[in-house]
Every structure is written in C-alpha cells, then in structure tokens.
Design a protein around this motif. Sequence first.
Motif, mmCIF file in Angstrom:
data_model
loop_
_atom_site.group_PDB
_atom_site.id
_atom_site.type_symbol
_atom_site.label_atom_id
_atom_site.label_comp_id
_atom_site.label_asym_id
_atom_site.label_seq_id
_atom_site.Cartn_x
_atom_site.Cartn_y
_atom_site.Cartn_z
ATOM 1 N N PRO A 193 27.382 1.574 61.161
ATOM 2 C CA PRO A 193 27.223 2.511 60.140
ATOM 3 C C PRO A 193 28.304 1.320 59.200
ATOM 4 C CG PRO A 193 28.022 3.814 61.671
ATOM 5 C CD PRO A 193 27.562 2.806 62.776
ATOM 6 N N THR A 194 29.798 1.464 60.082
ATOM 7 C CA THR A 194 30.525 1.561 59.068
ATOM 8 C C THR A 194 30.667 -0.085 58.882
ATOM 9 O OG1 THR A 194 31.745 0.336 61.280
ATOM 10 C CG2 THR A 194 32.265 2.633 61.376
ATOM 11 N N GLN A 195 29.557 -1.373 58.961
ATOM 12 C CA GLN A 195 29.039 -2.339 57.784
ATOM 13 C C GLN A 195 28.904 -1.639 56.434
ATOM 14 O OE1 GLN A 195 30.355 -5.579 59.031
ATOM 15 N NE2 GLN A 195 31.225 -3.768 60.673
ATOM 16 N N VAL A 196 28.732 -0.907 56.165
ATOM 17 C CA VAL A 196 28.221 -0.551 55.064
ATOM 18 C C VAL A 196 28.869 0.810 54.088
ATOM 19 C CG1 VAL A 196 25.976 -1.463 55.418
ATOM 20 C CG2 VAL A 196 25.618 0.863 55.869
ATOM 21 N N ASP A 197 28.585 0.814 52.766
ATOM 22 C CA ASP A 197 29.226 1.914 52.034
ATOM 23 C C ASP A 197 28.698 3.533 52.116
ATOM 24 O OD1 ASP A 197 31.476 0.151 50.942
ATOM 25 O OD2 ASP A 197 29.753 -1.242 50.739
ATOM 26 N N PHE A 198 27.208 2.828 52.346
ATOM 27 C CA PHE A 198 26.429 4.553 52.161
ATOM 28 C C PHE A 198 25.214 4.195 53.724
ATOM 29 C CE2 PHE A 198 28.288 4.298 48.023
ATOM 30 C CZ PHE A 198 28.642 5.225 47.175
ATOM 31 N N ALA A 199 25.780 4.918 54.368
ATOM 32 C CA ALA A 199 24.925 4.875 56.066
ATOM 33 C C ALA A 199 23.866 5.670 55.484
ATOM 34 C CB ALA A 199 25.401 4.901 57.133
ATOM 35 N N ILE A 200 22.408 5.143 55.626
ATOM 36 C CA ILE A 200 21.409 6.618 55.809
ATOM 37 C C ILE A 200 20.931 6.437 56.604
ATOM 38 C CG2 ILE A 200 19.262 7.643 54.573
ATOM 39 C CD1 ILE A 200 19.920 5.523 52.286
ATOM 40 N N PRO A 201 21.052 7.632 58.084
ATOM 41 C CA PRO A 201 20.858 7.021 58.674
ATOM 42 C C PRO A 201 18.765 7.531 59.132
ATOM 43 C CG PRO A 201 21.995 9.662 58.894
ATOM 44 C CD PRO A 201 21.980 8.963 57.370
ATOM 45 N N GLY A 202 18.427 7.013 59.909
ATOM 46 C CA GLY A 202 16.757 7.292 59.851
ATOM 47 C C GLY A 202 16.869 5.610 60.420
ATOM 48 N N ASN A 203 14.982 6.219 60.935
ATOM 49 C CA ASN A 203 14.340 5.629 61.966
ATOM 50 C C ASN A 203 13.787 4.226 60.498
ATOM 51 O OD1 ASN A 203 11.859 3.987 63.008
ATOM 52 N ND2 ASN A 203 11.327 5.809 63.285
ATOM 53 N N ASP A 204 14.222 3.019 60.930
ATOM 54 C CA ASP A 204 14.021 1.486 60.212
ATOM 55 C C ASP A 204 12.766 0.796 60.623
ATOM 56 O OD1 ASP A 204 15.232 0.551 62.191
ATOM 57 O OD2 ASP A 204 17.075 -0.037 61.206
ATOM 58 N N ASP A 205 12.168 1.063 61.797
ATOM 59 C CA ASP A 205 10.928 0.129 62.365
ATOM 60 C C ASP A 205 9.690 1.068 61.710
ATOM 61 O OD1 ASP A 205 12.578 -1.597 63.975
ATOM 62 O OD2 ASP A 205 13.130 0.077 64.816
ATOM 63 N N ALA A 206 9.787 2.311 61.502
ATOM 64 C CA ALA A 206 8.677 2.847 61.059
ATOM 65 C C ALA A 206 8.186 2.732 59.734
ATOM 66 C CB ALA A 206 7.878 4.752 61.422
ATOM 67 N N PHE A 207 6.780 2.492 59.270
ATOM 68 C CA PHE A 207 7.092 2.398 57.993
ATOM 69 C C PHE A 207 6.732 3.450 57.191
ATOM 70 C CE2 PHE A 207 3.645 2.610 54.348
ATOM 71 C CZ PHE A 207 3.609 1.660 53.441
#
Length: 256
Positions: A193-207
């Motif tokens: 998450p440190t690579q981006v300015d605004f990290a939104i934690p969440g599942n990025d695999d499920a539709f």
Amino acid sequence: MSKITNKDLLDAGVHFGHLTRKWDPRMAPYIFMEKNGIHIIDLNKTLNSLEEASNAVRSIVRSGRKVMFVATKKQARAIVSEEAQRLNMPFVTERWLGGMLTNFATMRKSLKKLAGIDKLMKDESFKVLAKRERLMKTREKAKLERLLGGITDLTRLPAALFVIDVKREHIAVAEAKKLNIPVFALCDTNSDPTQVDFAIPGNDDAFKSIEIITKAFGKAIEEGLSSRKEDKEQKERERAEEEKKAVDQATDKQDA
C-alpha cells in the motif's frame, strides 16, 4: 447508490484477503485477523480509506481534470470500463503499454494514427484501395482500438489514476509515481500500500468486491462533476448579473 455500510462490503466479500503465506507485511495495519489460513481485512479501515479517497477525488474532478481507470485483470475489465465510460473518464483495460504516461507524446502519435485510419476508412478513397491494403488497415485499427480505445479523448496527462490490483499494474503505478500523479488503488493483502497515495484495502480478485468499490469511487467522481457543473452555472449567473448591472448603469447615465 446510498452510503456504503460494513454489511454491504461483507456481502460483497471485500474482507477476504489472500492466503497468509502470500501476504505483504506492509498491509498489516489493514488486517483484522487470520481465519483458516486466510487474512481477513478490517472493513472499518476499508470504509475510512474509501471516504478519504472519495473526498480527494471529488476535489480533483471538481477542478475539471480527468481520472484514468486502470484494470487489466479479467474479472475487473467489464465493470471498470463500464463505470469509466459512464463518467466520460479515460480507461485502460486491455494492456498497459509502457510509457503510456511517461512517454505521453509518443502515445499521442499513436492516437493520431488511430484517428487518421478512422478518417480514411470513412472516406470514399478507402473503397478503391487494394483488398489486402484495406484488410491491413482494418486490422491495424482494431489493434489500436483494443489498446487505446479507452484513452482516445485524452489530450493531456490524467490528474490521477484509479487502479485495481497494485501488483499487476505495477508499471502504471511506477509511471504515475515518477510524474507525481496521485494513485488511488484497491489493495489486497498481497499488495504494497505504500506504493500508492490512497490505498483502499479490499479483495481485488472477486467481481462483487471490485464492483462495489469501483461504483463507490465512481459515485464520488459523479459528485465532483456535479459540483463542477454547479460552479460553472454560478459563475455564468454572476457574469450575467454583472453585465446587466453594467447595461443598467450605462442606461442611467444616458437618461441623466
């Protein structure tokens, strides 16, 4: 879409992270617990991050700038391209071409080439070309449209990026970072998450998880566009009032 709740995120499976052995320790602040060898994301952190990201993107869009949507993974393409098109925002859902941001001048040449082929194909002279030549032009257009179709109206660099899966789109994130373009991203437990300015934690695999976050982010953009429209209308009203006032003053002077 009304305000998103913890239950909405839970129903969409936003809380499911990756296997614990595949995690990135930098995601630790966003992890609630471990269950059956899988990390569970803290949905309160997701809601807070989403609100922070929404406030920031509203401000960007209100100033009249564009946000580029980036999602090349299969389960994200349809929803991301649909939402970007609805909002009239640029998007990349096929393949990120290296230099799309850092070498934008070359990218503009490719876009001009696409526009040129499109213009040629609509012209009568296209019909008199040899069959092989017509076929080559048609194939070239199809290839360029597949890769650049979502950014044909982009005349300058976007003001921000919205990314699904930081690991997969690492080239896009790196280019944005190099140009100081803020990045908003849905970050799973295997992301940094440190690579981006605004990290939104969440599942990025499920539709469903991608859909609920993308639509919530899109709603914030929509609100920013609406505020921009109101600002413009207000300025036009003020200008009209000033012009009327000037005309009235001039009329009063003439009458005097």
